[in-house]
Enzyme design. Structure first.
Site, PDB file in Angstrom:
ATOM      1  N   SER A  60     -47.299 -21.756  47.463  1.00 31.55           N
ATOM      2  CA  SER A  60     -46.745 -21.883  48.813  1.00 31.55           C
ATOM      3  C   SER A  60     -45.345 -21.301  48.958  1.00 31.55           C
ATOM      4  O   SER A  60     -44.817 -21.267  50.069  1.00 31.55           O
ATOM      5  CB  SER A  60     -46.743 -23.353  49.244  1.00 31.55           C
ATOM      6  OG  SER A  60     -48.067 -23.827  49.376  1.00 31.55           O
ATOM      7  N   GLU A  70       0.790  -1.226   0.000  1.00 30.84           N
ATOM      8  CA  GLU A  70       0.000   0.000   0.000  1.00 30.84           C
ATOM      9  C   GLU A  70       0.826   1.283   0.000  1.00 30.84           C
ATOM     10  O   GLU A  70       0.406   2.290  -0.576  1.00 30.84           O
ATOM     11  CB  GLU A  70      -0.939   0.000   1.227  1.00 30.84           C
ATOM     12  CG  GLU A  70      -1.946  -1.134   1.247  1.00 30.84           C
ATOM     13  CD  GLU A  70      -2.936  -1.049   0.099  1.00 30.84           C
ATOM     14  OE1 GLU A  70      -3.270   0.081  -0.319  1.00 30.84           O
ATOM     15  OE2 GLU A  70      -3.357  -2.118  -0.390  1.00 30.84           O
TER      16      GLU A  70
END
Length: 816
Positions: free
Chosen positions: A466, A86
């Site tokens: 319960s 690059e």
């Protein structure tokens, strides 16, 4: 001289015009040049990752995949590959490369085409962060000015690091860290030279040149990169030859999810979006460490799945998903057609789709989506009597043909061999936490997040049955009752003037013991005793007491049915409330996030939970203490009674032994457990909450449709002893899932009983009357009392022996 003078003037004018042109262009694009602050604080769009407390990835949120890396952590060959390809003069130029610009201009003039962009890495960074890929002269001008600006503000290493973390590299990967994971499933340092060159070749055309979509073009581009590295002498000829001959090994890799826990990760996602906003939550690389432990979370998920399948199997087989052919005379589709059909089926783990191809006497052959043929043996089929409804099942099958026939599309799962299966109809939730500080150790909100994202652990307000009784009994103890108080366990017939009917609460099962101690009444979950205690304390005072445990006022109904669990509470709220009994009376705040860090591991905040402090910690004031909502003595007494719910009492030798409703927890063989079952009318909701000092877990099972009963199961002749039959209830529907989970959750935990609270007195009482006893046999036991509630009368006026004891646990005389 005149010619030279004019030439000089021309040069000066051209120079001035050039300068003026540059100034004009600068002011034209000035608004697009980023400020110093923007450049210094530029954020990489990095997905949010969610981990377990012990660091295992459980989910990832965000559109772009990025794994930020520091420049010092990038292998040198990979850096060289990008520089060679690059911008090989990157460390020499000032943001733009004059040589590259001249070369590009020559190509443009000679061909009339913009084939070479002459972009340096800095210019590419400028474009990637602030511009578009549009091929226009004005964009190139902006790119140059921004690049020059960047070079003034950042070092070369900072620019290169940003570039390598920002660059798009295909398949939703951004940055080299993500590309290494997406294409190779590796960390950067694990990549080969050929793989590094492959990644370095992607910026030119991430879609067209990536090795998954276009392996041939990708290989050609990779070799170009290797050629550039050879030319620039970054690699040797032998390295070049070896790398160019390397095969294409790239394939798509998903995020390395180590433990899929979608319900807890969705809670994290929702929290982070609410706190930071969606844009920041999804794109700034947050790493969120939850409070759950991977092994325990996995155990919770598996326990919930197995428990629901157990329920579903005892209620019968509902039949195949589809029938592709029915009769022997029907044409049988080709294998390719069958596989095509199976591939269209969305499987929900742990279920696997299959098509029955052959049925034998007591087995069946099934084709799976993978193309594999497997055999379901009789052990995997014999459970499958026909489902009629929730309360009725058909006859037990005698042969495989009673259940299956060729052409059926079915579900299977592996469970000690292949087993015929189906998607369970009921739902469930599990919440496990540390009662001392509220840390959620595991949380599961349903069988399958793919099928339903409804998180029942935190969203489903269901009647608790319960499971409410410990809170009712706690109110009674605060009102002066004791565990030795005698209450009449007898039917209630109460005329309700407003409704014009009689209210007749019943025990379940309808067995009444007459006068009974409160300890045993709670352990055996006596409904009528709970109602009588509510009346004794007062409805409003009882309701006010329940509100102390963090329950919402609107969920606590003001009617006597409150004593039987008509309140609607989520499993997480139940776990929080029950934790008070395990931690000495403190109201903790459950939390599910331990720490949040940024993308680089810098801590942004850690959980600072309220702690159930002891007296010394409270006096030292060294930590944030959770509020004390009931006395430590009250909390211990309820836990002690719930210990009896697990271990029972009496003397089996003398035929006075009894069991509590939570006796199935004895399978864990631990004496430090307390627990409470819960079942609502018509077995709509079933619960079990059990704990020791360090771990508390709540399990709920029921249908999402709150009007639907869990029903009952008849005896299956094929299954023999040990099967569950009768009406579904907390003890047989929810508690087995709790036992499964706690077997793992407690396997490395030392015994952690709830210790007797200071200020309690242990005296021997008569089991029938609750009065003091001087006997030392099966008719008496030691019981704990707060100092001002100790009985003063003996069952017989025999004071020759002291009733006081130093025994630490009253259960010692009742264990069996």
């Amino acid at each position: 001289m005149t010619l030279l003078k004019r030439l000089l003037q021309f040069i000066i004018v051209c120079g001035l015009l050039g300068v003026l042109t540059l100034l004009a262009l600068y002011y034209y694009v000035k608004s697009d040049i980023p400020s110093v602050e923007v450049l210094k604080e530029v954020q990489l769009q990095t997905p949010m990752q969610v981990f377990t407390k012990d660091g295992k990835l459980i989910n990832q949120f965000g559109e772009k995949r990025r794994i930020p890396v520091k420049i010092n952590d990038i292998p040198k060959p990979l850096l060289n590959a990008f520089l060679a390809t690059e911008d090989n003069r990157f460390y020499d130029h000032f943001g733009i490369d004059p040589i590259g610009i001249v070369r590009s201009a020559i190509v443009l003039i000679s061909t009339g085409q913009k084939k070479q962009g002459a972009s340096t890495i800095t210019m590419q960074l400028a474009r990637n962060f602030f511009l578009t890929r549009e091929k226009a002269y004005i964009r190139k001008v902006k790119e140059i000015f921004i690049a020059l600006h960047i070079e003034q503000l950042l070092s070369k290493d900072e620019i290169l690091e940003l570039y390598l973390n920002k660059i798009e590299l295909g398949h939703r990967s951004f940055g080299i860290g993500a590309a290494a994971q997406v294409y190779y499933g590796k960390e950067l340092h694990e990549l080969t030279l050929a793989q590094m060159a492959m990644i370095a070749g992607l910026p030119k055309a991430p879609s067209a040149l990536n090795p998954i979509s276009n392996p041939t073009r990708a290989k050609s581009r990779r070799n170009v990169v290797l050629g550039r590295m050879l030319t620039e002498k970054y690699i040797t000829r032998s390295e070049y030859n070896e790398a160019t001959q390397a095969p294409i090994t790239a394939k798509r890799h998903g995020a390395e999810i180590e433990l899929y826990a979608p319900y807890i990760s969705e809670m994290v996602r929702a929290y982070m979006v609410e706190r930071y906003g969606a844009e920041k939550a999804y794109n700034t690389g947050f790493r969120v460490y939850t409070s759950v432990e991977s092994e325990i979370q996995l155990a919770a998920q598996q326990a919930l799945i197995d428990n629901l399948h157990d329920y579903d199997m005892r209620h019968g087989y509902r039949g195949p998903e589809a029938v592709l052919w029915q009769h022997e005379a029907d044409p049988i589709p080709a294998r390719a057609e069958l596989l095509k059909t199976l591939k269209s089926v969305n499987e929900i783990a742990p279920l696997v789709a299959g098509i029955v191809t052959h049925v034998y006497e007591q087995s069946a052959e099934v084709l799976l989506k993978s193309g594999q043929s497997v055999v379901i043996e009789w052990d995997g089929l014999k459970w499958a009597r026909a489902y009629i409804n929730e309360k009725r099942q058909g006859n037990a099958p005698k042969a495989a043909a009673d259940v299956l026939s060729p052409g059926m599309q079915i579900w299977l799962r592996e469970n000690n061999g292949w087993q015929l299966s189906q998607y369970p109809q009921p739902s469930s939730a599990i919440v496990s936490l540390d009662p001392k500080d509220g840390r959620i150790k595991a949380l599961v909100g349903g069988y399958s997040f793919a099928q339903s994202q409804y998180n029942r652990a935190v969203q489903a307000k269901r009647q608790v049955g319960s499971n409410i009784k410990p809170f009712i009994y706690s109110a009674a103890l605060e009102d002066g009752y004791t565990l030795a108080s005698i209450i009449n366990d007898a039917p209630i017939n109460h005329w309700d003037k407003s409704l014009g009917v009689a209210w007749r609460p019943k025990n379940s099962p309808e067995v009444y013991s007459g006068p009974i101690r409160i300890r045993r009444a709670l352990a055996q979950s006596k409904n009528v005793v709970s109602v009588r205690l509510l009346r004794g304390v007062g409805l409003q005072r009882s309701a006010d007491h329940l509100l102390k445990f963090g329950f919402a006022d609107e969920d606590i109904n003001r009617s006597e049915s409150l004593a039987l669990g008509s309140a609607a509470i989520t499993p997480l709220e139940m776990a929080r409330g029950m934790s008070t009994f395990a931690n000495g009376g403190h109201l903790i705040e459950p939390y599910f996030i331990s720490e949040i860090t940024d993308a680089y591991g810098n801590s942004l905040g850690k959980a600072q939970p309220l702690i159930a402090c002891d007296e010394e910690q409270r006096l030292e004031n060294t930590m944030q203490c959770a509020p004390q909502i009931i006395s430590e003595q009250n909390a211990f007494l309820i836990s002690s009674a719930l210990h009896s719910a697990v271990w029972g009492g009496g003397s089996w030798k003398h035929k006075t032994g009894w069991v509590g409703t939570g006796w199935r927890a004895q399978a864990l063989k631990r004496r430090d457990l307390s627990g409470k079952t819960g079942t609502t009318n018509n077995s709509v909701d079933t619960w079990f909450t059990g704990y020791n000092r360090n771990v508390l877990t709540t399990v709920w099972v029921g249908f999402d449709d709150a009007s639907k009963s869990l029903g009952r199961a008849a005896y299956n002749n094929n299954l023999g002893k040990g099967q569950t039959v009768g009406a579904e209830a907390g003890a047989i529907t929810a508690q087995p899932g709790w036992v499964r989970f706690m077997k793992t959750a407690l396997q490395n935990e030392p015994l952690a009983p709830i210790d007797p609270a200071p200020g309690l007195t242990s005296v021997r009482i008569d089991l029938k009357t609750g009065l003091l006893s001087s006997k030392n046999d099966y008719t008496s036991r030691f019981e704990y009392f707060e100092s001002d509630t100790v009985p003063t009368k003996y069952v017989q006026q025999d004071k020759s022996k002291t009733p006081f004891s130093t025994d630490s646990l009253p259960e010692q005389d009742e264990l069996f």
